[in-house]
Design a protein around this motif. Sequence first.
Motif, mmCIF file in Angstrom:
data_model
loop_
_atom_site.group_PDB
_atom_site.id
_atom_site.type_symbol
_atom_site.label_atom_id
_atom_site.label_comp_id
_atom_site.label_asym_id
_atom_site.label_seq_id
_atom_site.Cartn_x
_atom_site.Cartn_y
_atom_site.Cartn_z
ATOM 1 N N LYS A 101 64.228 20.516 54.808
ATOM 2 C CA LYS A 101 65.023 21.724 55.009
ATOM 3 C C LYS A 101 64.891 22.246 56.442
ATOM 4 O O LYS A 101 65.869 22.696 57.045
ATOM 5 C CB LYS A 101 64.601 22.798 54.013
ATOM 6 C CG LYS A 101 64.969 22.478 52.570
ATOM 7 C CD LYS A 101 64.523 23.601 51.643
ATOM 8 C CE LYS A 101 64.921 23.305 50.202
ATOM 9 N NZ LYS A 101 64.460 24.390 49.274
ATOM 10 N N ALA A 102 63.673 22.197 56.978
ATOM 11 C CA ALA A 102 63.451 22.685 58.341
ATOM 12 C C ALA A 102 64.216 21.844 59.359
ATOM 13 O O ALA A 102 64.758 22.377 60.340
ATOM 14 C CB ALA A 102 61.958 22.668 58.663
ATOM 15 N N THR A 103 64.291 20.523 59.123
ATOM 16 C CA THR A 103 65.019 19.645 60.044
ATOM 17 C C THR A 103 66.513 19.926 60.007
ATOM 18 O O THR A 103 67.177 19.961 61.052
ATOM 19 C CB THR A 103 64.748 18.173 59.691
ATOM 20 O OG1 THR A 103 63.341 17.913 59.769
ATOM 21 C CG2 THR A 103 65.476 17.243 60.651
ATOM 22 N N LEU A 104 67.057 20.123 58.820
ATOM 23 C CA LEU A 104 68.480 20.448 58.701
ATOM 24 C C LEU A 104 68.806 21.739 59.449
ATOM 25 O O LEU A 104 69.792 21.810 60.201
ATOM 26 C CB LEU A 104 68.877 20.592 57.230
ATOM 27 C CG LEU A 104 68.749 19.341 56.343
ATOM 28 C CD1 LEU A 104 69.198 19.670 54.933
ATOM 29 C CD2 LEU A 104 69.546 18.191 56.911
ATOM 30 N N THR B 113 71.090 24.566 64.191
ATOM 31 C CA THR B 113 70.921 25.609 65.207
ATOM 32 C C THR B 113 70.990 25.028 66.603
ATOM 33 O O THR B 113 71.653 25.587 67.497
ATOM 34 C CB THR B 113 69.574 26.332 65.002
ATOM 35 O OG1 THR B 113 69.532 26.894 63.695
ATOM 36 C CG2 THR B 113 69.392 27.438 66.030
ATOM 37 N N TRP B 114 70.325 23.900 66.811
ATOM 38 C CA TRP B 114 70.315 23.281 68.142
ATOM 39 C C TRP B 114 71.729 22.865 68.559
ATOM 40 O O TRP B 114 72.148 23.089 69.696
ATOM 41 C CB TRP B 114 69.385 22.073 68.156
ATOM 42 C CG TRP B 114 69.317 21.411 69.493
ATOM 43 C CD1 TRP B 114 68.502 21.730 70.542
ATOM 44 C CD2 TRP B 114 70.136 20.330 69.956
ATOM 45 N NE1 TRP B 114 68.749 20.916 71.615
ATOM 46 C CE2 TRP B 114 69.747 20.045 71.282
ATOM 47 C CE3 TRP B 114 71.150 19.565 69.369
ATOM 48 C CZ2 TRP B 114 70.347 19.026 72.028
ATOM 49 C CZ3 TRP B 114 71.743 18.563 70.107
ATOM 50 C CH2 TRP B 114 71.348 18.296 71.430
ATOM 51 N N THR B 115 72.470 22.255 67.641
ATOM 52 C CA THR B 115 73.838 21.815 67.949
ATOM 53 C C THR B 115 74.728 23.001 68.276
ATOM 54 O O THR B 115 75.507 22.965 69.244
ATOM 55 C CB THR B 115 74.430 21.037 66.756
ATOM 56 O OG1 THR B 115 73.572 19.946 66.430
ATOM 57 C CG2 THR B 115 75.813 20.502 67.085
ATOM 58 N N LYS B 116 74.607 24.064 67.505
ATOM 59 C CA LYS B 116 75.420 25.257 67.728
ATOM 60 C C LYS B 116 75.128 25.897 69.084
ATOM 61 O O LYS B 116 76.039 26.262 69.829
ATOM 62 C CB LYS B 116 75.169 26.264 66.607
ATOM 63 C CG LYS B 116 75.959 27.554 66.734
ATOM 64 C CD LYS B 116 75.636 28.493 65.578
ATOM 65 C CE LYS B 116 76.383 29.813 65.723
ATOM 66 N NZ LYS B 116 76.068 30.740 64.587
ATOM 67 N N VAL B 117 73.850 26.011 69.425
ATOM 68 C CA VAL B 117 73.445 26.685 70.660
ATOM 69 C C VAL B 117 73.786 25.867 71.900
ATOM 70 O O VAL B 117 74.189 26.418 72.935
ATOM 71 C CB VAL B 117 71.929 26.992 70.618
ATOM 72 C CG1 VAL B 117 71.433 27.495 71.981
ATOM 73 C CG2 VAL B 117 71.626 28.023 69.542
#
Length: 226
Positions: free
Chosen positions: A128-131, A136-140
């Motif tokens: 879950k943490a990886t998803l 978040t990383w892709t969005k930012v």
Amino acid sequence: MALWKRSAARSISPVLANIYLHYALDLWFERKVKPKLKGRAMLIRYADDFVVAFQYRDEAMAFYRELPARLEKFNLTVAPEKTAIRRFSRFHPGQNRCFEFLGFQFYWYVDFSREPRLRRRTSTKKHKATLKEMTTWTKVNRHDRLNHFMCQLKRKIDGFRNYFALPDNSLSVGRIYDHILHSLFKWLNRRSQRRSFNWHGLKEVLKYYRVEPMTVRKRHITVDWY
């Protein structure tokens, strides 16, 4: 066999923890604990996380009671939320008899030939943490230059694959890779008001930057006495 996991609660660097616990735990276990045992036992540790396995439950319970006093001598405590005794045996397989260690969940599984096999998969918490992290990383970072963005993405995927892509963990890593692709498709197409990629175009970009799927690699675990 009984299995027990504990983790030192005090926050120190992995390097210092490795050195400190070598004297506080490793040597004590090998020189003082094991010689008194009737059954076999083993300790596996990384920094301040460790798993201790015993052939007999009463000896696991005795170790459970003795460890806090041993750690107190070195000004260490334990993390109760990470402490548990589990029955972990090939004679009692099942996913409900499992434990988590270093991002993996370990459990015994009976294969089609009725032979017990030790299985590993990404722990639920880590999955879950990886998803969440990848979304978040892709969005930012979606507005970064594409060559920089894709190179960073490739490093993240390669790092996860190198650690988690085991033969019996293909389902988990496959789901994470699919999630990454859908997140990538969604947020790269929001870089501007006009849609930038269709699925074919995205796959061509992945191919160009050598972002490979999370295929599993063959590894083996040998367990001869559990």
